[in-house]
Design a protein around this motif. Structure first.
Motif, short mmCIF file in Angstrom:
data_model
loop_
_atom_site.label_atom_id
_atom_site.label_comp_id
_atom_site.label_asym_id
_atom_site.label_seq_id
_atom_site.Cartn_x
_atom_site.Cartn_y
_atom_site.Cartn_z
N ARG A 82 -20.44 -22.19 -5.21
CA ARG A 82 -19.90 -21.40 -6.33
C ARG A 82 -20.95 -20.41 -6.82
N ASN A 83 -22.18 -20.92 -6.90
CA ASN A 83 -23.26 -20.10 -7.44
C ASN A 83 -23.60 -18.92 -6.52
N TYR A 88 -16.97 -15.53 -10.30
CA TYR A 88 -15.74 -15.85 -11.04
C TYR A 88 -15.75 -15.13 -12.40
N PRO A 90 -13.82 -15.36 -15.74
CA PRO A 90 -12.82 -16.17 -16.44
C PRO A 90 -11.95 -15.35 -17.37
N GLN A 91 -10.85 -15.96 -17.75
CA GLN A 91 -9.93 -15.33 -18.69
C GLN A 91 -10.56 -15.39 -20.10
N ARG A 154 -22.01 -10.32 -14.45
CA ARG A 154 -22.53 -11.69 -14.23
C ARG A 154 -21.97 -12.27 -12.92
#
Lengths: 221, 403
Positions: A82-83, A88, A90-91, A154
């Motif tokens: 993931r990193n 990602y 997010p909402q 980010r």
């Protein structure tokens, strides 16, 4: 294929009844694709996205990122994946309120061992998304559009293979929505694969593939 | 732009900095615990050492004093409170004749109002160097000659050196020796032979009438050592039976010490109960605060996980926050306790009215180490449950709960 989803199902039990939020979803995403998934609220698109991002284990089916089955990995391995490989967005407000904009952007770099110039990369991204003057500010001091740019920067910090965005233009006005979508399109043009879910038809023109989610079923137009 | 690496400590520090009210409150709570624990332990240890020193080196088994002055002799011995009570010097010989008495030594107490050396009234104690077995064992340096007229021995708290001259009632005295720290009233007393003490009393007549100036045959107390094999209570009763009619009363040293020890035990128990209550309170409050705060921060923790933080990284982040609170609070509390206890030890001793002898640096270091450990443990202990709970939760549910 960068991302391959096969027979992905997520079931929930409510009031003693089991129902599928996502049912036997199939999807293949190649490098450089810009995939938009549209659907009404409650159609299962966020559930699908959270499974793809590795946050929510499916009831059945598989998600493979360049052959690696996400849910066969241990916490340490999937966290590292993931990193390093998934960006990602997010909402809503997904920035850390205690850190400055600059530190929010730098943060993913420091969550695993790596070598390089974190500050240089963060400064580059601040410039890239057009918020350099806001570097020292706290998230609470930013507007919705500015905050969304922080989240995009980010997500790009560790140069991911794929950028996953959960309704990145929700709560934004038309003008800001256009700016954010243009930014995502530019990022895609520079080589990053983008997968986003949205319920705004206006955003679909920025992608090259559109899928529809309805009652847990995913179909491609 | 601050380019410091975002280490676990750095992130935790920034989180605490952005919540100044909550952080300060928690730090103050831990500091209060550390203050009580360290300060209280040093205090009770000092009192315990004072008591041990007193019982080990008092020398006398019985103190014969004028009737009605039993409490005054304790004040003079324990706190150095200037006292003036007298009876006939012949009591010394009478007591020496009682069966079971091995040695006797008279003492004469004269109070000053002030002296060049000190800003507070002093107890001048005249003693007989020939028969003394109470004062001389405390001397840091043995005298190479009997204490002559005009020579004095000073207590450890008196700021003068051997060879220095001190003036009392317009008379100059030469300091010939200093006593070791006793933790008792001796620390603030000045000792001289009986002849010199009587001379001082005569000089003090210029300012105020003094009984010793009128009658040179007075003394304040007789220190009594009993022979081996005799019971101290029996000897004390014999003295009372024989001389109570002459106004002689007795204080049994062991009883005096056991009374003080009883008070001391009570104080020590109170200090430890208070520290225990504060420890439990600190842990309890911190558990609640951390649980509530961490529940409210679910979205924040889900973001860390989304960005690739492992479960153990989350646990480390939370523990690091609580450790920072603990360490800052502990150091602040222990420093505050040190600033109160060490410079004001004489005042505290006087306030408590108990012998006070500061422990050695080794003991102090051990007390500091133990206090640090117990106080520091509060934060991690209080947050470990919440940390593990957050660490174990699934990202998706944490995102949903945090929304």
């Amino acid at each position: 294929m960068l991302l391959e989803i096969e027979g992905l199902t997520k079931e929930y039990t409510r009031g003693g009844k089991t129902f599928p939020a996502v049912e036997r979803a199939e999807l293949s995403v190649g490098r450089g694709d810009f995939v938009s998934i549209i659907g009404r609220s409650g159609s299962g698109k966020s559930t699908l996205l959270n499974m793809i991002a590795g946050f929510l284990p499916p009831t059945s089916g598989s998600i493979k990122l360049e052959g690696a089955d996400l849910y066969a990995l241990k916490d340490k391995e999937i966290s590292a994946l993931r990193n390093a490989r998934l960006g990602y967005i997010p909402q809503g407000a997904g920035a850390l309120s205690n850190l400055t904009v600059f530190d929010n952007i730098r943060l993913p770099y420091f969550l695993s061992r790596r070598q390089g110039d974190a500050s240089g990369r963060a400064s580059f991204l601040l410039d890239e998304v057009g918020i350099s003057p806001l570097a020292g500010m706290l998230p609470s001091q930013l507007s919705g559009g500015e905050l969304r740019r922080v989240l995009i920067a980010r997500a790009l910090m560790n140069e991911p293979d794929i950028l996953i965005a959960d309704e990145p233009t929700s709560d934004l006005d038309i003008e800001t929505t256009g700016e954010i979508m243009e930014l995502l399109a530019r990022i895609n043009k520079n080589g990053t694969t983008v997968l986003l879910v949205t319920h705004e038809l206006d955003t679909l023109k920025f992608g090259n593939r559109v899928l529809t989610m309805a009652a847990g079923r995913l179909t491609e137009e | 732009m601050d380019a410091k690496p975002l280490t676990t400590v750095n992130i935790s520090f920034q989180t605490l900095r952005r919540k100044p009210f909550r952080t300060t409150g928690l730090i103050v709570l831990v500091a209060l615990l550390a203050f009580t624990l360290f300060g209280g332990t040093v205090l009770s240890k000092s009192l315990e050492d004072g008591m041990n020193s007193l019982s080990k080196r008092l020398g006398a088994d019985i103190l014969a004093v004028p009737y009605g002055y039993e409490a005054d002799i304790q004040s003079a011995m324990l706190r150095g409170e200037p006292s003036t009570f007298y009876f006939d010097a012949g009591v010394t010989e009478k007591v020496a004749g009682v069966e079971g008495v091995e040695d006797v030594s008279p003492q004469l107490y004269i109070a000053t109002l002030s002296a060049g050396c000190c800003s507070y009234p002093l107890q001048l104690i005249g003693f007989d160097p020939e028969t003394d077995f109470v004062i001389q064992p405390w001397m840091l340096n043995a005298l190479d000659h009997p204490l002559a007229d005009g020579e004095i021995v000073i207590g450890s708290s008196i700021s003068a050196k051997v060879g220095q001259k001190l003036i009392f009632f317009n008379q100059t005295f030469s300091v010939t020796a200093q006593l070791d720290k006793t933790g008792m009233g001796f620390d603030t007393s000045v000792f001289m032979n009986l002849a010199t003490a009587k001379q001082v009393a005569r000089e003090s007549e210029r300012l105020k009438a003094h009984p010793v100036a009128e009658n040179a045959d007075l003394i304040s107390s007789v220190m009594v050592k009993i022979k081996n094999g005799y019971d101290v209570k029996d000897v004390a009763n014999s003295i009372l039976q024989a001389y109570a009619k002459d106004g002689v009363h007795v204080v049994v040293a062991k009883n005096m010490i056991s009374d003080i020890s009883g008070n001391l035990r009570g104080l020590t128990t109170y200090i430890f109960i208070l520290a225990g209550v504060l420890w439990a309170l600190a842990v309890g409050v911190l558990i609640i605060v951390f649980s509530v705060a961490l529940n409210g921060r679910k979205r924040e923790f889900s973001i860390f996980r989304v960005l690739g933080a492992t479960k153990s990284k989350l646990v480390r982040l939370i523990l690091c926050e609580s450790c920072l609170i603990s360490i800052i609070g502990t150091v602040a509390g222990m420093l505050a306790a040190a600033l109160v206890i060490f410079p004001f030890s004489t005042y505290i001793s006087a306030l408590l009215g108990l012998p006070y002898l500061q422990p050695s640096y080794g003991t102090l270091s051990a007390v500091a180490g133990l206090s640090l450990l117990i106080s520091f443990a509060v934060g991690p202990l209080a947050s470990i449950y919440a940390a593990v709970k957050i660490g174990r939760s699934e990202i998706y549910s944490t995102i949903k709960e945090g929304e």
